[in-house]
Design a protein around this motif. Structure first.
Motif, short mmCIF file in Angstrom:
data_model
loop_
_atom_site.label_atom_id
_atom_site.label_comp_id
_atom_site.label_asym_id
_atom_site.label_seq_id
_atom_site.Cartn_x
_atom_site.Cartn_y
_atom_site.Cartn_z
N PRO A 1 -14.01 0.28 7.73
CA PRO A 1 -14.46 -1.06 7.36
C PRO A 1 -14.16 -2.06 8.47
CG PRO A 1 -12.43 -0.53 6.23
CD PRO A 1 -12.87 0.74 6.92
N LYS A 2 -14.92 -3.12 8.49
CA LYS A 2 -14.84 -4.08 9.59
C LYS A 2 -13.81 -5.18 9.36
CE LYS A 2 -18.92 -6.33 7.57
NZ LYS A 2 -19.13 -5.25 6.55
N PHE A 3 -13.28 -5.29 8.14
CA PHE A 3 -12.34 -6.35 7.81
C PHE A 3 -11.01 -5.76 7.33
CE2 PHE A 3 -16.32 -8.87 6.59
CZ PHE A 3 -16.34 -9.59 7.78
N ASP A 4 -10.00 -6.62 7.28
CA ASP A 4 -8.66 -6.19 6.89
C ASP A 4 -8.53 -5.95 5.39
OD1 ASP A 4 -5.86 -5.72 7.77
OD2 ASP A 4 -5.42 -7.41 6.44
N ASN A 5 -9.46 -6.48 4.60
CA ASN A 5 -9.32 -6.32 3.14
C ASN A 5 -9.23 -4.86 2.74
OD1 ASN A 5 -11.99 -5.96 3.89
ND2 ASN A 5 -12.84 -6.84 2.02
N TYR A 6 -9.99 -3.99 3.41
CA TYR A 6 -9.85 -2.55 3.22
C TYR A 6 -9.19 -1.87 4.43
CZ TYR A 6 -13.11 -3.15 -0.68
OH TYR A 6 -13.71 -3.55 -1.86
N GLY A 7 -9.40 -2.42 5.59
CA GLY A 7 -8.86 -1.82 6.80
C GLY A 7 -7.34 -1.75 6.81
N LYS A 8 -6.68 -2.62 6.07
CA LYS A 8 -5.21 -2.65 6.09
C LYS A 8 -4.60 -1.37 5.54
CE LYS A 8 -5.09 -5.22 1.69
NZ LYS A 8 -4.77 -6.54 1.08
N TRP A 9 -5.37 -0.59 4.78
CA TRP A 9 -4.82 0.63 4.19
C TRP A 9 -4.93 1.83 5.13
CZ3 TRP A 9 -2.02 -1.51 0.91
CH2 TRP A 9 -2.48 -2.50 0.05
#
Length: 359
Positions: free
Chosen positions: A152-160
């Protein structure tokens, strides 16, 4: 028809687990589509894969097996499989056997999307154990086996995603830098803006390809550019109820470049515009109050030039058939634009997920 001359890798998509409790593999689509191919020895996904691999290898192109979570593209099934040691082990064995059977050169995992640290751990366990399976297999350890992730391009999912650990086992990360404004967002903006539009920032929607690739993945997450592949969209969105660029809309529908080219571009009532800030084209129809956001040859080349400038590993495409215009020469104008920029650049990586929509 695939012009392998303009490719280095192809991802054949998708296989998925039968369910969250059954780690056997199935095609994430309608299997009857393979019945129309008279020359397949086995009329299924892997049979088609064997034919695709044979053709690709003759052109020095590698084919990678695409995996997704089933039930659409989301990852509920993979979440269950990855969390269970026995199911995960069997799933990895099944994936490994599929790579042997159809001579794939690796696996791309499209896990959309993890929502917890537990799921991130599951992804890491799968990737690390898949790498061990490849390295220990008496056939696969004799060839280069690639492991990649669609990210994913954003941290909302990328953080995992534990990218530091994943980097030990993954060859690169395919960043899905498209759908910044889509059916699931509220504003009539650009699908793949290279740079953020001030109007988007004012509206709280400042996402962009450069922001994702450089600001988030390189600077914030500390990933080497050589591990990052920039995603290109061979499709766009038709925004209805258009008011202004990054103004309100009523609805958005995905639309292929082929449809844009044949039904809207240079057609009555449609006017082409160019965002000098975001470096993308868009079409407006004042009569119907509609906007189409998409990429053309110019914007594709600019993104490829950006990838080269920043030292990224290369670019990937979602997805090849959307850019097929059989009535033109070349019949893949967007892919030709990619090749013109990238394949002269020391044969850099150019990945094409889902090469053929088998309809």
């Amino acid at each position: 028809t695939i012009d392998f001359r303009n490719l280095t890798h192809v991802i054949q998509s998708f296989l998925c687990p039968v369910s969250g409790e059954n780690p056997n593999l199935k095609y994430n689509g309608d299997d009857t589509v393979f019945l129309k191919f008279d020359d397949l020895q086995e009329k299924n996904f892997l049979g088609f894969g064997s034919k695709l691999v044979s053709k690709a290898h003759n052109q020095n192109v590698k084919v990678i097996l695409g995996l997704c979570g089933g039930r659409g593209l989301h990852a509920k099934d993979l979440k269950s499989i990855f969390a269970n040691d026995a199911l995960r082990k069997q799933f990895i064995e099944n994936v490994t056997l599929a790579c042997v059977k159809s001579s794939y050169h690796g696996v791309d995992l499209d896990y959309e999307y993890p929502e917890s640290a537990v799921e991130g751990v599951g992804i890491l366990k799968f990737v690390s154990e898949l790498r061990k399976s490849f390295d220990s297999h008496t056939i696969l350890n004799k060839r280069e086996m690639i492991i990649t992730l669609a990210c994913p391009k954003f941290d909302n999912y990328g953080k995992w995603f534990d990218f530091n650990s994943l980097s030990k086992y993954c060859d690169w990360f395919n960043i899905m830098t498209y759908a910044y404004e889509a059916s699931f967002t509220k504003l009539a903006g650009h699908n793949c803006p290279l740079y953020p539009d001030p109007a988007a920032i004012d509206a709280g929607r400042g996402g962009s390809v450069s922001g994702s690739m450089l600001d988030y993945f390189v600077i914030e997450r500390g990933i080497s550019p050589e591990k990052l592949v920039l995603g290109l969209g061979f499709y766009g969105w038709l925004h209805q109820g258009y008011t202004s660029v990054y103004g309100t809309k009523s609805k958005s529908t995905s639309i292929s470049y082929n449809s844009i080219f044949n039904k809207h571009l240079n057609k009555p009532d449609w006017t082409k515009h160019w965002s000098e800030v975001s470096k993308v084209p868009y079409l407006l129809n004042d009569k119907t109050q509609e906007m189409i956001t998409y990429d053309d040859e110019k914007s594709i080349k600019l993104k490829c030039a950006y990838a080269k400038e920043k030292g990224f590993r290369g670019v990937m495409i979602w997805e090849l058939s959307n850019g097929y215009t059989p009535e033109t020469t070349p019949n893949q104008p967007l892919l030709q634009a990619v090749a013109d920029e990238m394949l002269s650049f020391n044969k850099k990586i150019n990945i094409v997920p889902d090469p053929v929509k088998m309809e």
